[in-house]
Scaffold this active site. Structure first.
Site, PDB file in Angstrom:
ATOM      1  CE  LYS A   1      -0.500  -0.414   5.072  1.00  0.00           C
ATOM      2  NZ  LYS A   1      -1.181  -0.853   5.955  1.00  0.00           N
ATOM      3  CE1 TYR A  51      10.909  32.181   2.637  1.00  0.00           C
ATOM      4  CE2 TYR A  51      10.754  29.772   2.764  1.00  0.00           C
ATOM      5  CZ  TYR A  51      10.635  30.786   1.649  1.00  0.00           C
ATOM      6  OH  TYR A  51      10.316  31.080   0.408  1.00  0.00           O
TER       7      TYR A  51
HETATM    8  C1  LIG Z   1      -0.297  -1.874   6.696  1.00  0.00           C
HETATM    9  C2  LIG Z   1      -1.033  -3.246   7.405  1.00  0.00           C
HETATM   10  C3  LIG Z   1      -0.148  -4.366   7.742  1.00  0.00           C
HETATM   11  C4  LIG Z   1       1.269  -4.049   7.269  1.00  0.00           C
HETATM   12  O1  LIG Z   1       2.012  -3.666   8.917  1.00  0.00           O
HETATM   13  P1  LIG Z   1       3.551  -3.654   8.911  1.00  0.00           P
HETATM   14  O2  LIG Z   1       3.640  -3.096  10.203  1.00  0.00           O
HETATM   15  O3  LIG Z   1       4.207  -2.663   7.923  1.00  0.00           O
HETATM   16  O4  LIG Z   1       4.102  -4.899   8.656  1.00  0.00           O
HETATM   17  C5  LIG Z   1      -0.619  -5.471   7.735  1.00  0.00           C
HETATM   18  N1  LIG Z   1      -2.085  -5.600   7.873  1.00  0.00           N
HETATM   19  C6  LIG Z   1      -2.824  -4.568   7.898  1.00  0.00           C
HETATM   20  C7  LIG Z   1      -4.084  -4.708   7.994  1.00  0.00           C
HETATM   21  C8  LIG Z   1      -2.405  -3.213   7.607  1.00  0.00           C
HETATM   22  O5  LIG Z   1      -3.356  -2.251   7.522  1.00  0.00           O
END
Ligand SMILES: *Cc1c(COP(=O)(O)O)cnc(C)c1O
Length: 369
Positions: free
Chosen positions: A38, A264
């Site tokens: 993702k 800035y």
């Molecule tokens: C993002 C996510 C993961 C991955 O988690 P990590 O800590 O990055 O390994 C796994 N399961 C769900 C439901 C997630 O939203």
């Protein structure tokens, strides 16, 4: 030949391969592996990462949103893709792209069932998330009877898996809480086995779950951050290799007098004068203002050069008085030389936020693999 070849986010596929094997080595050989890609694969490059995971033999991929899944399908990724957080209006696009929704609420399950009925889907793979304490999305254990009823008489969908998500698997202080979540999930698994049709597979663990609670692995695990080289604890960070390396270079050097201001709003005043370097990355690139005021630093010539004053939209200034360097020299923000976790923690956040925030303005360069 690219414009400004010196500024880019390098994505090291050999490091990804190392991390994949490291995480797999913590699992039973029969446990399936889902790679979470993702948010552009945690800010890197979801297509390159997904292709590599496919080649490495991962069993599943997951994205948060439907359009992320479509993006992968359009690039020719053929692994099963779980969409963790689909929205009602997306449901009609899922089947067209062979994307498997997480139906995480009664509303979504009902909507998808009626849509699947209308469009003549048969045994379409879906996943059900249960809430065991994160209180984010998911059914409650006592929804199982309702789900069984809702599914009765329909062959439109098939429950491919049931899963839950841990809230604090990275936190040793939350061990009791996490063990209770694992217990709740075990209870849900038992309920599902007796009341729901089919033989869904089960999964609970994210990266820190794999590392700290391997007893909760069931049939599959879902790893994100670990694939990208971060393990939410120093001993795991040492065993993993950062996949992304953010590098840029010195645009300009200035010598300033004692008492002069930099940036800035007179954000920094030089006590002794000295040498400062301007780098062509800023908060629009994902290096937020929280990294200013010497909380973040770049590695220049093997030494740490703190960001002084306020981060600008397209630039930062760093203090390089003691560092031999010249215009055009390399400057690194995170990667094998300095971890994204170190930078993030100095700025009061976590590696996940820094990595996923690197904007699409920064060119991605794939190396290795
Ligand atoms: C993002 C996510 C993961 C991955 O988690 P990590 O800590 O990055 O390994 C796994 N399961 C769900 C439901 C997630 O939203």
């Amino acid at each position: 030949m690219s414009v400004d070849p010196l500024t880019c986010l390098e994505i090291d596929l050999d490091a990804l391969e190392h991390n994949y094997h490291f995480l797999r080595s913590r699992l039973k050989p029969e446990t399936n592996f889902l790679g979470v890609v993702k948010a552009y694969a945690y800010g890197s490059d979801s297509i390159a990462i997904a292709r590599k995971l496919e080649a490495l033999g991962a069993d599943y991929l997951a994205v948060a949103f439907t359009r992320e899944g479509i993006h992968l399908r359009e690039a020719g990724i053929s692994l099963p893709i779980l969409v963790l957080h689909p929205q009602p209006a997306d449901l009609k696009f899922l089947a067209e792209h062979r994307l498997e929704p997480n139906l995480y609420s009664p509303r979504l399950l009902k909507l998808f069932l009626s849509l699947a009925g209308e469009t003549g889907l048969e045994h379409y793979p879906v996943h059900l998330e249960f809430n065991t304490g994160l209180n984010r999305v998911g059914f409650w254990e006592n929804d199982v009877d309702w789900i069984a009823e809702a599914l009765e008489g329909s062959s439109a969908i098939e429950i491919c898996s049931v899963f839950s998500h841990l809230a604090a698997s990275d936190d040793p202080k939350a061990r009791d809480f996490t063990l209770r979540q694992i217990e709740s999930f075990a209870a849900i698994v038992r309920e599902v086995a007796t009341k729901l049709p089919g033989k869904p597979f089960k999964h609970l663990l994210n990266t820190s779950g794999v590392l700290n609670y391997p007893e909760g692995q069931w049939d599959m695990v879902r790893c994100g951050i670990g694939l990208y080289g971060y393990g939410n604890a120093p001993q795991y960070d040492n065993a993993l290799r950062p996949v992304a390396r953010l590098r840029t270079h010195i645009s300009q050097l200035h010598l300033i007098e004692p008492g002069e201001y930099v940036g800035y709003n007179m954000g920094y005043q030089s006590p002794k004068g000295g040498k400062i370097a301007t780098l062509p990355v800023g908060h629009a690139d994902g290096i937020g203002r929280q990294y200013g005021q010497e909380r973040g630093s770049f590695i220049i010539g093997g030494q740490r050069a703190p960001i002084i004053g306020n981060v600008c939209m397209d630039m930062v200034m760093v203090e390089v008085s003691g560092i031999p360097c010249k215009e055009g020299d390399q400057a690194l923000f995170f990667g094998p030389e300095i971890s994204a976790e170190t930078q993030a923690s100095q700025a009061g956040t976590i590696s996940y936020e820094l990595l996923t925030g690197i904007s699409q303005r920064i060119r991605r360069e794939i190396i290795g693999g």
